[in-house]
Every structure is written in structure tokens, then in C-alpha cells.
Write an enzyme that holds these catalytic residues in place. Structure first.
Site, PDB file in Angstrom:
ATOM      1  N   LYS A 172       0.928  -1.228  -0.072  1.00 27.14           N
ATOM      2  CA  LYS A 172       0.208  -0.039  -0.064  1.00 27.14           C
ATOM      3  C   LYS A 172       0.879   1.245   0.040  1.00 27.14           C
ATOM      4  O   LYS A 172       0.350   2.363  -0.614  1.00 27.14           O
ATOM      5  CB  LYS A 172      -1.004  -0.119   1.246  1.00 27.14           C
ATOM      6  CG  LYS A 172      -1.771   1.161   1.197  1.00 27.14           C
ATOM      7  CD  LYS A 172      -2.590   1.221   0.286  1.00 27.14           C
ATOM      8  CE  LYS A 172      -3.861   2.678   0.560  1.00 27.14           C
ATOM      9  NZ  LYS A 172      -4.462   2.926  -0.731  1.00 27.14           N
ATOM     10  N   LYS A 241       0.812  11.722   4.826  1.00 22.08           N
ATOM     11  CA  LYS A 241       1.205  10.702   5.990  1.00 22.08           C
ATOM     12  C   LYS A 241       1.802   9.384   4.865  1.00 22.08           C
ATOM     13  O   LYS A 241       2.953   9.101   5.333  1.00 22.08           O
ATOM     14  CB  LYS A 241       0.043  10.153   6.738  1.00 22.08           C
ATOM     15  CG  LYS A 241       0.338   8.855   7.298  1.00 22.08           C
ATOM     16  CD  LYS A 241      -1.149   8.300   7.636  1.00 22.08           C
ATOM     17  CE  LYS A 241      -1.667   7.717   6.533  1.00 22.08           C
ATOM     18  NZ  LYS A 241      -2.868   6.638   6.642  1.00 22.08           N
TER      19      LYS A 241
HETATM   20  P1  NAD Z   1     -11.097   9.992   8.226  1.00 21.37           P
HETATM   21  O1  NAD Z   1     -10.234  11.081   8.851  1.00 21.37           O
HETATM   22  O2  NAD Z   1     -12.390  10.435   7.406  1.00 21.37           O
HETATM   23  O3  NAD Z   1     -11.558   9.001   9.125  1.00 21.37           O
HETATM   24  C1  NAD Z   1     -11.250   8.427  10.426  1.00 21.37           C
HETATM   25  C2  NAD Z   1     -11.929   8.043  11.544  1.00 21.37           C
HETATM   26  O4  NAD Z   1     -11.317   7.691  12.763  1.00 21.37           O
HETATM   27  C3  NAD Z   1     -12.550   9.659  11.987  1.00 21.37           C
HETATM   28  O5  NAD Z   1     -14.098   9.533  12.057  1.00 21.37           O
HETATM   29  C4  NAD Z   1     -12.179   9.710  13.589  1.00 21.37           C
HETATM   30  O6  NAD Z   1     -12.905  10.095  14.264  1.00 21.37           O
HETATM   31  C5  NAD Z   1     -11.738   8.309  13.884  1.00 21.37           C
HETATM   32  N1  NAD Z   1     -10.950   8.002  14.895  1.00 21.37           N
HETATM   33  C6  NAD Z   1      -9.725   8.456  14.936  1.00 21.37           C
HETATM   34  N2  NAD Z   1      -9.099   7.990  16.258  1.00 21.37           N
HETATM   35  C7  NAD Z   1      -9.926   7.104  16.560  1.00 21.37           C
HETATM   36  C8  NAD Z   1      -9.825   6.166  17.790  1.00 21.37           C
HETATM   37  N3  NAD Z   1      -8.789   6.141  18.669  1.00 21.37           N
HETATM   38  N4  NAD Z   1     -10.731   5.247  18.107  1.00 21.37           N
HETATM   39  C9  NAD Z   1     -12.043   5.435  17.240  1.00 21.37           C
HETATM   40  N5  NAD Z   1     -11.972   6.303  16.209  1.00 21.37           N
HETATM   41  C10 NAD Z   1     -11.021   7.111  15.950  1.00 21.37           C
HETATM   42  O7  NAD Z   1     -10.000   9.111   7.380  1.00 21.37           O
HETATM   43  P2  NAD Z   1     -10.311   8.065   6.106  1.00 21.37           P
HETATM   44  O8  NAD Z   1     -10.279   9.010   4.825  1.00 21.37           O
HETATM   45  O9  NAD Z   1     -11.846   7.359   6.373  1.00 21.37           O
HETATM   46  O10 NAD Z   1      -9.220   7.159   6.209  1.00 21.37           O
HETATM   47  C11 NAD Z   1      -9.071   6.026   7.037  1.00 21.37           C
HETATM   48  C12 NAD Z   1      -7.704   5.185   6.816  1.00 21.37           C
HETATM   49  O11 NAD Z   1      -8.028   4.964   5.384  1.00 21.37           O
HETATM   50  C13 NAD Z   1      -6.435   6.191   6.717  1.00 21.37           C
HETATM   51  O12 NAD Z   1      -5.471   5.322   7.065  1.00 21.37           O
HETATM   52  C14 NAD Z   1      -6.454   6.557   5.285  1.00 21.37           C
HETATM   53  O13 NAD Z   1      -4.748   6.722   4.664  1.00 21.37           O
HETATM   54  C15 NAD Z   1      -6.976   5.254   4.621  1.00 21.37           C
HETATM   55  N6  NAD Z   1      -7.533   5.324   3.126  1.00 21.37           N
HETATM   56  C16 NAD Z   1      -8.447   6.435   2.872  1.00 21.37           C
HETATM   57  C17 NAD Z   1      -8.869   6.459   1.683  1.00 21.37           C
HETATM   58  C18 NAD Z   1      -9.596   7.596   1.407  1.00 21.37           C
HETATM   59  O14 NAD Z   1      -9.972   7.827  -0.009  1.00 21.37           O
HETATM   60  N7  NAD Z   1     -10.312   8.452   2.043  1.00 21.37           N
HETATM   61  C19 NAD Z   1      -8.557   5.652   0.688  1.00 21.37           C
HETATM   62  C20 NAD Z   1      -7.754   4.571   1.112  1.00 21.37           C
HETATM   63  C21 NAD Z   1      -6.881   4.369   2.315  1.00 21.37           C
END
Ligand code: NAD
Length: 296
Positions: A172, A241
Site C-alpha cells: 500500500k 502521511k
Molecule cells: P477519516 O479521517 O475520514 O476517518 C477516520 C475516523 O477515525 C474519524 O471518524 C475519527 O474520528 C476516527 N478515529 C480516530 N481515532 C480514533 C480512535 N482512537 N478510536 C475510534 N475512532 C477514531 O479518514 P479516512 O479517509 O476514512 O481514512 C481512514 C484510513 O484509510 C487512513 O489510514 C487512510 O490513509 C486510509 N485510506 C483512505 C482513503 C480515502 O480515500 N479516504 C483511501 C484509501 C485508504
């Protein structure tokens, strides 16, 4: 008996994954630190749980969708976390883009308690999470992978098992390094062609028929850049990140990767003009603010 699945982290990705699993017949509960995130999934067949300990104790499978490796370590190994409260036979599917080191550390600790772990980071964005069409690159032992398969199949359209614990995150990180690079190189090609008299749409059409194409030219430019929508649901902060993780991995392995190093530097230094909360496609603006910026 219906498999009970808990999703921890209900943001752009986790919220869609939880709704997809509920739609596919799983008994799904979710936990997030944000009240708004809990409310959003409640409307989509997911039971919001305010007590994380209760969620960890009550489910067969836990899906994690957290921002960073440090959050995964805290939820898995910290106080009132999965190591402390989870049970033998439980499976943890970590979809966070995390680090190979964190995945191996967490997997080894949980294995002591017979809790299975997979690093299964995803591609496909919030739309893919909501549709169940994501791609997963998976690091796991075969036995754990087999037991997790019904849940993985419901969440994703494509799964590539790339090796043991941590290897999903290696793949990834390498993937996102390339996606980050391709956005910049494609922006440079579009800007160059525009100044040489070719419209951006025509340049992208030409690239997509030729060997310079990539997801940047095939998906990102047509969907979020050329129309200036910049609303993919993936932020500058999360891509920063990821390129940082690629640099750190190259550093740990003592590798000299000049292009990777420049890509990382360009993403980090763009912070001066592009905030972490902006859409990640906005990186093209550092190449040509006039052509790609909102004011044009
Ligand atoms: P986001 O910021 O929208 O969501 C993260 C969620 O985690 C938030 O709602 C936050 O409140 C919650 N959170 C944080 N710490 C927490 C904890 N200790 N306990 C419970 N909840 C907690 O992020 P996202 O875009 O959904 O991304 C999530 C992961 O997926 C990341 O690692 C990102 O790099 C990866 N990712 C994102 C995408 C995308 O298109 N958004 C695509 C592929 C991978």
C-alpha cells in the site's frame, strides 16, 4: 448464526465499510470518537456503540479504519484495547494505511491470545467503501485469511494476498508513493501541453490512449481535477502521511531513492499553500495554480 462485526473508525472509509457490511447481512456495530460519525452510520443499518470496550467484547470480527499506525497500536495494545478485552478466535481486519512494523508488532502480540490479525489496506476511496468494490492488499497467514474471507469478500471487489503480516502495508505504501508521484508528473504534462497549445482534456485523452497513462490520468484528472471538483474524500493530510511512510521505509532500509525523496519533499513543502484538510488532488495546484486553481 449471523457473524457479528464491529467497525472502529467510522470516517470517510470506515463509515462506508460498516454500511456495506450491514447491507450484506452481517450484524454490524460501530465505534468512533466522533458523535457525528456515529449518527451518520446509524441511518445505514449500523448499531452505534458509545463504549468501545463493549464493542470489542461482543463481536467475532473487528474492522479497523483509523487514521494512522499509532491509532491502530493504541486501539489494539493500549488500555481497554483488543489485546486486553478481545477473545481467542476473534479476527482483526486492519484496513488503515499503517506501517509494516506496527502490523507485525500488533499481529505478534494478538497471536499470543489466539486473536487473528490481517493488514488489509484499501484503495477505491469512500465510493468504493460504500459500494463494497474496494481493492485490498493483504498481509496475513493463510489460516487467518481463510477465516476472514466472508467479511473481506463482502467489503471488497478485489483482494490480493501479498504475503505475511505487514506486507499489505508495504504494498500500500509503494502504491500510494506512485499515486502521489503520478499526480505531480501528470500535472506537469498537462501544464506543459496547455502552454504548447493542447487543451487539458485532449492531453488526458491522448495520454490514456498511450503509454503515459496511470490512475492519475484515467481516474483522478477526469473525476476530480479537470472539473475542479476536488471532492474525492481523501485528504492532503492523509496522502502526506503516506508519502512520509514511504520515505521512512526507504530510510529504515538505507535506500537511496531520489525520485521518491523528491516526491515526498514536494508533498510536505506544499503544506505552505495547501492545508491538510484539502482534497489530495489539489497537489496539482503547486505545479500550475492558474490552470488548476479554483479561480480559473
Ligand atoms: P477519516 O479521517 O475520514 O476517518 C477516520 C475516523 O477515525 C474519524 O471518524 C475519527 O474520528 C476516527 N478515529 C480516530 N481515532 C480514533 C480512535 N482512537 N478510536 C475510534 N475512532 C477514531 O479518514 P479516512 O479517509 O476514512 O481514512 C481512514 C484510513 O484509510 C487512513 O489510514 C487512510 O490513509 C486510509 N485510506 C483512505 C482513503 C480515502 O480515500 N479516504 C483511501 C484509501 C485508504
Amino acid at each position: 448464526m449471523t457473524t457479528k462485526v464491529g467497525v472502529i473508525g467510522l470516517g470517510n472509509m470506515g463509515g462506508g465499510m460498516a454500511a456495506t457490511l450491514a447491507r450484506n447481512g452481517f450484524d454490524v456495530s460501530g465505534f468512533d470518537l466522533s458523535e457525528a460519525a456515529l449518527e451518520q452510520v446509524a441511518a445505514k443499518g449500523v448499531k452505534p456503540v458509545k463504549d468501545r470496550a463493549e464493542l470489542i467484547r461482543s463481536v467475532d470480527v473487528l474492522v479497523l479504519s483509523l487514521p494512522k499506525a499509532e491509532h491502530v497500536e493504541a486501539v489494539c495494545l493500549g488500555a481497554n484495547g483488543i489485546l486486553e478485552l478481545g477473545h481467542a478466535g476473534q479476527i482483526i481486519i486492519d484496513t488503515t494505511t499503517s506501517t509494516p512494523v506496527a502490523s507485525r508488532k500488533v499481529a505478534a502480540a494478538l497471536a499470543e491470545k489466539s486473536i487473528g490479525f490481517l493488514d488489509a489496506p484499501v484503495s477505491g476511496g469512500p465510493a468504493g467503501a460504500a459500494a463494497g468494490s474496494m481493492t485490498m492488499v493483504i498481509g496475513a497467514e493463510p489460516g487467518v485469511l481463510e477465516r476472514a474471507m466472508p467479511v473481506l469478500e463482502a467489503m471488497s471487489g478485489n483482494r490480493v494476498h501479498v504475503g505475511g503480516y505487514g506486507t499489505g502495508n508495504v504494498v500500500k505504501i509503494a502504491n500510494n508513493l506512485l499515486a502521489a508521484a503520478h499526480l505531480i508528473t501528470t500535472a506537469e504534462a498537462v501544464s506543459l501541453a496547455a502552454k504548447a497549445g493542447v487543451a487539458p482534456e485532449k492531453l488526458i485523452e491522448g495520454l490514456n490512449a498511450g503509454s503515459g497513462r496511470s490512475a492519475a490520468s484515467q481516474v483522478m484528472f477526469p473525476t476530480w481535477v479537470l472539473n475542479k471538483a476536488y471532492n474525492s474524500g481523501f485528504t492532503m493530510g492523509l496522502m502526506r502521511k503516506d508519502v512520509g511512510l514511504a520515505s521512512a521505509l526507504a530510510g529504515e532500509l538505507d535506500l537511496d531513492l531520489p525520485v521518491a525523496s523528491l516526491v515526498s519533499q514536494l508533498w510536505q513543502s506544499s503544506r505552505e499553500t495547501l492545508a491538510d484538510g484539502e482534497d489530495f488532488n489539489c497537489i496539482v495546484m503547486r505545479t500550475d495554480a492558474k490552470l488548476f486553481g479554483h479561480e480559473e
